[in-house]
Write a protein that holds these residues in place. Structure first.
Motif, PDB file in Angstrom:
ATOM      1  N   ARG A  52       0.867  -1.181   0.000  1.00  0.00           N
ATOM      2  CA  ARG A  52       0.000   0.000   0.000  1.00  0.00           C
ATOM      3  C   ARG A  52       0.898   1.224   0.000  1.00  0.00           C
ATOM      4  NH1 ARG A  52      -2.225   3.384   4.148  1.00  0.00           N
ATOM      5  NH2 ARG A  52      -1.091   2.179   5.715  1.00  0.00           N
ATOM      6  N   PHE A  53       0.790   2.037  -1.061  1.00  0.00           N
ATOM      7  CA  PHE A  53       1.604   3.249  -1.168  1.00  0.00           C
ATOM      8  C   PHE A  53       1.193   4.250  -0.102  1.00  0.00           C
ATOM      9  CE2 PHE A  53       2.206   7.566  -2.837  1.00  0.00           C
ATOM     10  CZ  PHE A  53       3.581   7.545  -2.984  1.00  0.00           C
ATOM     11  N   ILE A  54       2.194   4.869   0.543  1.00  0.00           N
ATOM     12  CA  ILE A  54       1.941   5.891   1.553  1.00  0.00           C
ATOM     13  C   ILE A  54       2.538   7.221   1.103  1.00  0.00           C
ATOM     14  CG2 ILE A  54       2.315   6.586   3.942  1.00  0.00           C
ATOM     15  CD1 ILE A  54       2.324   3.537   4.595  1.00  0.00           C
ATOM     16  N   GLY A  55       3.849   7.274   0.877  1.00  0.00           N
ATOM     17  CA  GLY A  55       4.493   8.471   0.350  1.00  0.00           C
ATOM     18  C   GLY A  55       4.394   9.709   1.218  1.00  0.00           C
ATOM     19  N   GLU A  56       4.494   9.547   2.529  1.00  0.00           N
ATOM     20  CA  GLU A  56       4.382  10.694   3.438  1.00  0.00           C
ATOM     21  C   GLU A  56       5.731  11.001   4.088  1.00  0.00           C
ATOM     22  OE1 GLU A  56       1.233  10.352   6.310  1.00  0.00           O
ATOM     23  OE2 GLU A  56      -0.138   9.498   4.817  1.00  0.00           O
ATOM     24  N   ALA A  57       5.971  12.280   4.311  1.00  0.00           N
ATOM     25  CA  ALA A  57       7.192  12.707   5.011  1.00  0.00           C
ATOM     26  C   ALA A  57       7.139  12.231   6.455  1.00  0.00           C
ATOM     27  CB  ALA A  57       7.332  14.220   4.950  1.00  0.00           C
ATOM     28  N   ILE A  58       8.301  11.819   6.960  1.00  0.00           N
ATOM     29  CA  ILE A  58       8.426  11.389   8.355  1.00  0.00           C
ATOM     30  C   ILE A  58       9.661  12.053   8.952  1.00  0.00           C
ATOM     31  CG2 ILE A  58       7.274   9.155   8.056  1.00  0.00           C
ATOM     32  CD1 ILE A  58      10.085   7.866   7.910  1.00  0.00           C
ATOM     33  N   THR A  59       9.784  11.948  10.260  1.00  0.00           N
ATOM     34  CA  THR A  59      10.991  12.390  10.952  1.00  0.00           C
ATOM     35  C   THR A  59      11.722  11.145  11.423  1.00  0.00           C
ATOM     36  OG1 THR A  59       9.918  14.424  11.680  1.00  0.00           O
ATOM     37  CG2 THR A  59      11.886  13.731  12.890  1.00  0.00           C
ATOM     38  N   ALA A  60      13.005  11.057  11.118  1.00  0.00           N
ATOM     39  CA  ALA A  60      13.831   9.941  11.571  1.00  0.00           C
ATOM     40  C   ALA A  60      14.535  10.336  12.864  1.00  0.00           C
ATOM     41  CB  ALA A  60      14.855   9.586  10.500  1.00  0.00           C
ATOM     42  N   VAL A  61      14.570   9.417  13.813  1.00  0.00           N
ATOM     43  CA  VAL A  61      15.194   9.662  15.109  1.00  0.00           C
ATOM     44  C   VAL A  61      16.321   8.647  15.286  1.00  0.00           C
ATOM     45  CG1 VAL A  61      14.830   9.797  17.601  1.00  0.00           C
ATOM     46  CG2 VAL A  61      12.991  10.467  16.025  1.00  0.00           C
ATOM     47  N   PHE A  62      17.511   9.141  15.608  1.00  0.00           N
ATOM     48  CA  PHE A  62      18.692   8.296  15.753  1.00  0.00           C
ATOM     49  C   PHE A  62      19.231   8.368  17.173  1.00  0.00           C
ATOM     50  CE2 PHE A  62      18.535   9.620  11.356  1.00  0.00           C
ATOM     51  CZ  PHE A  62      18.773   8.425  10.680  1.00  0.00           C
ATOM     52  N   ASP A  63      19.742   7.226  17.650  1.00  0.00           N
ATOM     53  CA  ASP A  63      20.392   7.177  18.941  1.00  0.00           C
ATOM     54  C   ASP A  63      21.603   6.265  18.821  1.00  0.00           C
ATOM     55  OD1 ASP A  63      20.895   7.555  21.639  1.00  0.00           O
ATOM     56  OD2 ASP A  63      19.679   5.822  22.205  1.00  0.00           O
ATOM     57  N   SER A 106      25.551  12.903   7.687  1.00  0.00           N
ATOM     58  CA  SER A 106      24.142  13.233   7.485  1.00  0.00           C
ATOM     59  C   SER A 106      23.626  12.822   6.110  1.00  0.00           C
ATOM     60  CB  SER A 106      23.917  14.726   7.704  1.00  0.00           C
ATOM     61  OG  SER A 106      24.685  15.480   6.787  1.00  0.00           O
ATOM     62  N   LYS A 107      24.483  12.804   5.081  1.00  0.00           N
ATOM     63  CA  LYS A 107      24.039  12.444   3.733  1.00  0.00           C
ATOM     64  C   LYS A 107      24.132  10.946   3.463  1.00  0.00           C
ATOM     65  CE  LYS A 107      22.901  16.145   1.356  1.00  0.00           C
ATOM     66  NZ  LYS A 107      21.684  16.230   0.586  1.00  0.00           N
ATOM     67  N   SER A 108      24.576  10.181   4.445  1.00  0.00           N
ATOM     68  CA  SER A 108      24.699   8.733   4.295  1.00  0.00           C
ATOM     69  C   SER A 108      24.272   8.058   5.604  1.00  0.00           C
ATOM     70  CB  SER A 108      26.141   8.374   3.941  1.00  0.00           C
ATOM     71  OG  SER A 108      26.263   7.018   3.678  1.00  0.00           O
ATOM     72  N   PRO A 109      23.020   8.252   6.003  1.00  0.00           N
ATOM     73  CA  PRO A 109      22.597   7.776   7.324  1.00  0.00           C
ATOM     74  C   PRO A 109      22.297   6.279   7.341  1.00  0.00           C
ATOM     75  CG  PRO A 109      20.759   8.784   6.214  1.00  0.00           C
ATOM     76  CD  PRO A 109      21.957   8.973   5.317  1.00  0.00           C
ATOM     77  N   PRO A 110      22.434   5.679   8.517  1.00  0.00           N
ATOM     78  CA  PRO A 110      21.981   4.298   8.693  1.00  0.00           C
ATOM     79  C   PRO A 110      20.474   4.283   8.914  1.00  0.00           C
ATOM     80  CG  PRO A 110      22.813   5.133  10.754  1.00  0.00           C
ATOM     81  CD  PRO A 110      23.028   6.223   9.720  1.00  0.00           C
ATOM     82  N   CYS A 111      19.943   3.109   9.151  1.00  0.00           N
ATOM     83  CA  CYS A 111      18.524   2.991   9.488  1.00  0.00           C
ATOM     84  C   CYS A 111      18.272   3.702  10.821  1.00  0.00           C
ATOM     85  CB  CYS A 111      18.159   1.516   9.591  1.00  0.00           C
ATOM     86  SG  CYS A 111      16.408   1.221   9.920  1.00  0.00           S
ATOM     87  N   ILE A 150      10.847   6.374  14.156  1.00  0.00           N
ATOM     88  CA  ILE A 150      10.317   7.361  13.215  1.00  0.00           C
ATOM     89  C   ILE A 150       9.121   8.053  13.855  1.00  0.00           C
ATOM     90  CG2 ILE A 150      11.092   6.109  11.151  1.00  0.00           C
ATOM     91  CD1 ILE A 150       8.071   5.337  10.720  1.00  0.00           C
ATOM     92  N   ILE A 151       8.894   9.270  13.431  1.00  0.00           N
ATOM     93  CA  ILE A 151       7.694   9.995  13.846  1.00  0.00           C
ATOM     94  C   ILE A 151       6.850  10.161  12.593  1.00  0.00           C
ATOM     95  CG2 ILE A 151       6.745  12.113  14.833  1.00  0.00           C
ATOM     96  CD1 ILE A 151       9.505  12.453  16.257  1.00  0.00           C
ATOM     97  N   TRP A 152       5.663   9.584  12.635  1.00  0.00           N
ATOM     98  CA  TRP A 152       4.739   9.588  11.504  1.00  0.00           C
ATOM     99  C   TRP A 152       3.358   9.974  12.015  1.00  0.00           C
ATOM    100  CZ3 TRP A 152       1.978   4.675   9.583  1.00  0.00           C
ATOM    101  CH2 TRP A 152       1.226   4.952   8.445  1.00  0.00           C
ATOM    102  N   GLN A 153       2.777  10.987  11.418  1.00  0.00           N
ATOM    103  CA  GLN A 153       1.454  11.487  11.812  1.00  0.00           C
ATOM    104  C   GLN A 153       1.392  11.745  13.317  1.00  0.00           C
ATOM    105  OE1 GLN A 153      -1.264   8.542  10.198  1.00  0.00           O
ATOM    106  NE2 GLN A 153      -1.124   9.425   8.150  1.00  0.00           N
ATOM    107  N   ASP A 154       2.424  12.423  13.824  1.00  0.00           N
ATOM    108  CA  ASP A 154       2.530  12.846  15.224  1.00  0.00           C
ATOM    109  C   ASP A 154       2.631  11.699  16.234  1.00  0.00           C
ATOM    110  OD1 ASP A 154       2.471  15.572  14.565  1.00  0.00           O
ATOM    111  OD2 ASP A 154       0.278  15.546  14.466  1.00  0.00           O
TER     112      ASP A 154
END
Length: 119
Positions: free
Chosen positions: A7-18, A24-29, A33-37
Motif C-alpha cells: 500500500r503506497f503511503i508516500g508521506e514525510a516522516i521524521t527519523a530519530v537516531f540514537d 548526514s548524507k549517508s545515514p543508517p537505518c 520514526i515519527i509519523w502522523q505525530d
C-alpha cells in the motif's frame, strides 16, 4: 513479502537516531520514526539498499561516462537510501532517505514512509 502486496503511503516522516549518524548524507537505518505525530520504534531491519538514479532535470545533466560512475557510487544530493523495517506494532514498511536538498536553506535530504508491505 513481495512489492505487489503493498500500500503506497508516500508521506514525510521524521527519523530519530540514537546516537546521531556520523554522516548526514549517508545515514543508517533510524531507531525510531515519527509519523502522523506518533513515534514508532523500529524493531527489525530486514533489508537496506541504495538507488543512485538521477531523477528529473538531473537525469540528463552529466556526460554518459560520469553518469555511469555516479549510478554506482552516487554524487552529492543524488540518490535514495531504502530500509525495509518492522515497527513496534508489527507492521512492515519501506522507508527511504532522499539525499536531494530542498533548497539553499535546507541542504539536508528528507525522510519518507514509502509503502506498507502486506502479507
Amino acid at each position: 513479502m513481495n512489492e505487489q502486496n503493498s500500500r503506497f503511503i508516500g508521506e514525510a516522516i521524521t527519523a530519530v537516531f540514537d546516537p546521531p549518524p556520523q554522516w548526514s548524507k549517508s545515514p543508517p537505518c533510524p531507531n525510531h520514526i515519527i509519523w502522523q505525530d506518533k513515534t514508532y520504534e523500529i524493531t527489525t531491519l530486514h533489508q537496506e539498499w541504495r538507488d543512485y538514479e538521477r531523477r528529473g532535470r538531473m537525469a540528463s545533466n552529466m556526460r554518459p561516462e560520469n553518469a555511469q560512475r555516479a549510478r554506482q557510487r552516487g554524487s552529492w544530493g543524488v540518490g535514495r537510501f531504502y530500509f525495509r523495517v518492522t515497527l513496534d506494532h508489527g507492521r512492515v514498511f519501506d522507508l527511504y532517505y532522499d539525499r536531494a536538498p530542498k533548497g539553499s536553506d535546507q541542504r539536508l535530504g528528507s525522510w519518507y514512509l514509502y509503502r506498507e508491505l502486506i502479507e
